[in-house]
Motif scaffolding. Structure first.
Motif, PDB file in Angstrom:
ATOM      1  N   SER A 104       0.863  -1.184   0.000  1.00 37.43           N
ATOM      2  CA  SER A 104       0.000   0.000   0.000  1.00 37.43           C
ATOM      3  C   SER A 104       0.893   1.226   0.000  1.00 37.43           C
ATOM      4  N   SER A 105       0.475   2.267  -0.689  1.00 37.95           N
ATOM      5  CA  SER A 105       1.261   3.500  -0.714  1.00 37.95           C
ATOM      6  C   SER A 105       1.096   4.295   0.569  1.00 37.95           C
ATOM      7  N   ARG A 106       0.108   3.914   1.406  1.00 36.13           N
ATOM      8  CA  ARG A 106      -0.172   4.675   2.620  1.00 36.13           C
ATOM      9  C   ARG A 106       0.194   3.933   3.899  1.00 36.13           C
ATOM     10  N   LYS A 107       0.373   2.615   3.797  1.00 33.78           N
ATOM     11  CA  LYS A 107       0.587   1.818   5.009  1.00 33.78           C
ATOM     12  C   LYS A 107       1.846   0.988   4.878  1.00 33.78           C
ATOM     13  N   HIS A 108       2.222   0.345   6.004  1.00 32.45           N
ATOM     14  CA  HIS A 108       3.318  -0.608   5.978  1.00 32.45           C
ATOM     15  C   HIS A 108       2.954  -1.790   5.081  1.00 32.45           C
ATOM     16  N   ARG A 109       3.985  -2.443   4.530  1.00 36.12           N
ATOM     17  CA  ARG A 109       3.766  -3.650   3.742  1.00 36.12           C
ATOM     18  C   ARG A 109       3.615  -4.841   4.690  1.00 36.12           C
ATOM     19  N   VAL A 110       2.765  -5.765   4.323  1.00 36.59           N
ATOM     20  CA  VAL A 110       2.499  -6.934   5.161  1.00 36.59           C
ATOM     21  C   VAL A 110       2.840  -8.190   4.366  1.00 36.59           C
ATOM     22  N   ALA A 111       3.590  -9.104   4.979  1.00 38.34           N
ATOM     23  CA  ALA A 111       3.948 -10.361   4.318  1.00 38.34           C
ATOM     24  C   ALA A 111       3.541 -11.526   5.196  1.00 38.34           C
ATOM     25  N   SER A 112       3.168 -12.625   4.553  1.00 35.51           N
ATOM     26  CA  SER A 112       2.881 -13.880   5.243  1.00 35.51           C
ATOM     27  C   SER A 112       3.548 -15.001   4.443  1.00 35.51           C
ATOM     28  N   VAL A 113       4.353 -15.808   5.132  1.00 36.36           N
ATOM     29  CA  VAL A 113       5.125 -16.843   4.450  1.00 36.36           C
ATOM     30  C   VAL A 113       4.927 -18.175   5.159  1.00 36.36           C
ATOM     31  N   SER A 114       4.643 -19.217   4.373  1.00 39.74           N
ATOM     32  CA  SER A 114       4.537 -20.578   4.907  1.00 39.74           C
ATOM     33  C   SER A 114       5.670 -21.415   4.338  1.00 39.74           C
ATOM     34  N   ILE A 115       6.427 -22.051   5.234  1.00 41.04           N
ATOM     35  CA  ILE A 115       7.585 -22.858   4.831  1.00 41.04           C
ATOM     36  C   ILE A 115       7.467 -24.247   5.435  1.00 41.04           C
ATOM     37  N   VAL A 116       7.682 -25.258   4.602  1.00 41.14           N
ATOM     38  CA  VAL A 116       7.675 -26.641   5.071  1.00 41.14           C
ATOM     39  C   VAL A 116       9.084 -27.039   5.468  1.00 41.14           C
ATOM     40  N   ASP A 117       9.227 -27.554   6.695  1.00 37.81           N
ATOM     41  CA  ASP A 117      10.506 -28.060   7.206  1.00 37.81           C
ATOM     42  C   ASP A 117      10.431 -29.581   7.178  1.00 37.81           C
ATOM     43  N   ALA A 118      11.135 -30.190   6.203  1.00 36.79           N
ATOM     44  CA  ALA A 118      11.049 -31.642   6.031  1.00 36.79           C
ATOM     45  C   ALA A 118      11.649 -32.395   7.214  1.00 36.79           C
ATOM     46  N   VAL A 119      12.653 -31.836   7.874  1.00 41.39           N
ATOM     47  CA  VAL A 119      13.279 -32.512   9.014  1.00 41.39           C
ATOM     48  C   VAL A 119      12.364 -32.486  10.228  1.00 41.39           C
ATOM     49  N   ALA A 120      11.774 -31.323  10.497  1.00 40.45           N
ATOM     50  CA  ALA A 120      10.876 -31.195  11.651  1.00 40.45           C
ATOM     51  C   ALA A 120       9.506 -31.780  11.353  1.00 40.45           C
TER      52      ALA A 120
END
Length: 518
Positions: A409-425
């Motif tokens: 957004s040009s007016r607000k903070h940027r928001v990110a969401s990331v999902s990562i698969v950990d094969a070991v865990a």
């Protein structure tokens, strides 16, 4: 602090005069803060340069303060104050460098007829008088004075002799004859030094210096020609930055001397393992990307995609490399996998992962590899591992990107969401973060998902085509436990390219940690 060493081989010592922080900073868009100048000056001292020209003291209060601070802090390297042949300039340079352990004043004045008529607007007699008076004035405050007739390579020979002779009579100790416009050819430039030394009275009392610009791509060649003509100092910049097409590149000159030392009979005191880090530091701080094909420090300088070259390198590195990148502080990564790569290179890279393939598996993998390489220019390690996994029906990466969402957004903070698969865990981790920029928010999410602490070091972005369907190539460098890891990826979406490149580096770190524990 690292200081330079005296020659131990009997070769003639070449003084390396670094003007990255003065002439280099004059590149359009390369300006840095006084605080950044101090950081870079410390690295230049660590690199082992003999003299540093940290700026133009009269040009701004910030430049004056930076030169002053560097003079006070770096007592083991000569500090050079830069000034026009004018009293206010000289006074500023003298004050800024007064606390240096060893200092020099560098005076310059225009000398070519075209500059005298259209820039300085003075006669030759007036220039000689100014040069005499200002060298004599400066000699009251400092013993070591360097004088530069600007645009010397386009200056008439008779006037050049007269001007140099005049300043030597007044006490100049170093004569720098610059190819200011990058106009000279190597034989012309070398001959100019020989002619000056032969025809100027008192020439044996001065040290001679070369300062070459790269407008015709001959700055390094001209500097070597000057060395062969007896010059004992060369003025250089890191990465060859400087006005217009830049200056003689420090790393290129030093490695030409190092590699062809027997032919040239000279050497420097440069600490070679610091070359790469110095280059990268200057590039990052000045926001000047390094060309892929840049000699010595460019990304492709020690990388090979051709199957013939790769086969030779695997048998003996000296077949297709004349320098050892690791001796320059450059991480070893000589084999790049692309459509020109052969089976030996692919098999070698797979074996480095500790994976053994049967002949039929290798053939299947190679066919998959060639298909992938035809679509994109480079096949990264993580992509190769995915191809190997598909071939042997097994997952070989620890971390896999499941999902990425970024809201801007040009007016607000940027928001990110990331999902990562950990094969070991055996689990999928999802993290969200906000930041000023999309990439910053993305990296925060990835950091939070990792089972180890990582430091985000560097990001390079490159467009791999033109138009709205262009793909972005991202190269990310991270550090884990102080060790660097570099990953790259391509995607039509810039954010996804960065995410995948970062995850590639994380997977490399994970493999290294497992290997260290074993």
């Amino acid at each position: 602090m690292t200081t330079t060493t005296e020659p131990t081989t009997g070769n003639r010592k070449i003084t390396i005069f670094d003007t990255t922080l003065r002439d280099g900073e004059q590149s359009p868009g390369a300006s840095i803060t006084p605080e950044q100048k101090i950081v870079l000056a410390r690295q230049l001292a660590k690199l082992g340069v003999d003299a540093i020209e940290p700026g133009f003291p009269i040009s701004s209060p910030g430049d004056f303060a930076a030169v002053q601070q560097i003079s006070r802090e770096l007592q083991g390297v000569e500090i050079v104050g830069f000034a026009r042949a004018l009293k206010p300039d000289i006074d500023a340079a003298i004050r800024a460098t007064q606390d240096a352990g060893l200092r020099r004043l560098h005076l310059f004045i225009s000398s070519s007829q075209i500059l005298l008529e259209h820039q300085l607007r003075k006669s030759q007699d007036q220039v000689v008088r100014m040069a005499r008076e200002m060298v004599a004035y400066a000699k009251q405050f400092v013993d070591r004075i360097e004088f530069s007739p600007m645009d010397a390579s386009r200056t008439g020979e008779a006037f050049l002799f007269e001007l140099v002779e005049a300043v030597i009579e007044e006490g100049a100790t170093t004569i720098n004859i610059p190819d200011t416009m990058g106009y000279a050819l190597p034989d012309e430039y070398g001959r100019m030094f020989r002619r000056v030394r032969e025809h100027v009275r008192g020439s044996d009392r001065a040290v001679y210096s070369a300062h070459c610009h790269n407008d015709l791509g001959m700055a390094v060649a001209n500097s070597i020609a000057a060395i062969q003509a007896g010059v004992s100092q060369v003025e250089v910049t890191i990465n060859g930055i400087g006005e217009r097409a830049g200056n003689c590149s420090l790393e290129e000159l030093v490695m030409a001397i190092e590699t062809r030392q027997e032919a040239l009979g000279v050497e420097t005191g440069i600490v070679l393992p610091e070359l790469y880090e110095t280059s990268r530091l200057v590039s990052r701080m000045m926001h000047f990307p390094i060309a892929y094909n840049k000699p010595i420090v460019g990304r492709n300088a020690f990388q090979h995609e051709s199957g013939i070259h790769q086969d030779g390198l695997l048998k003996n590195r000296n077949t297709f490399e004349i320098m050892d990148p690791e001796a320059l502080g450059i991480p070893r990564n000589m084999i790049i996998l692309g459509k020109h790569s052969g089976r030996h290179a692919v098999m070698h890279r797979v074996s480095e992962f500790g994976i053994e393939l049967q002949n039929e598996q290798l053939e299947e993998l190679f066919a998959r590899f060639k298909t992938k390489a035809d679509v994109q220019k480079i096949v990264t390690d993580d992509e190769l591992l995915r191809l190997v996994g598909s071939t042997i029906n097994r997952t070989l990466e620890r971390f896999k990107l499941a999902d990425v969402q970024v809201v801007t957004s040009s007016r607000k903070h940027r928001v990110a969401s990331v999902s990562i698969v950990d094969a070991v865990a055996g689990e999928e981790r999802t993290n969200s973060a906000t930041a000023e920029g999309s990439v910053e928010a993305l990296i925060r999410c990835i950091k939070a998902s990792m089972p180890f602490e990582l430091e985000f070091i560097d990001l390079e972005l490159q467009s791999m085509a033109h138009g709205e369907h262009a793909q972005a190539e991202a190269a990310v460098e991270i550090a884990v436990d102080g060790r660097p890891y570099r990953g790259s990826a391509m995607d039509q979406d810039v954010v996804l390219a960065v995410a995948r490149a970062c995850l590639s580096a994380c997977n490399q770190a994970a493999r290294a940690l497992v290997a260290a524990e074993a």
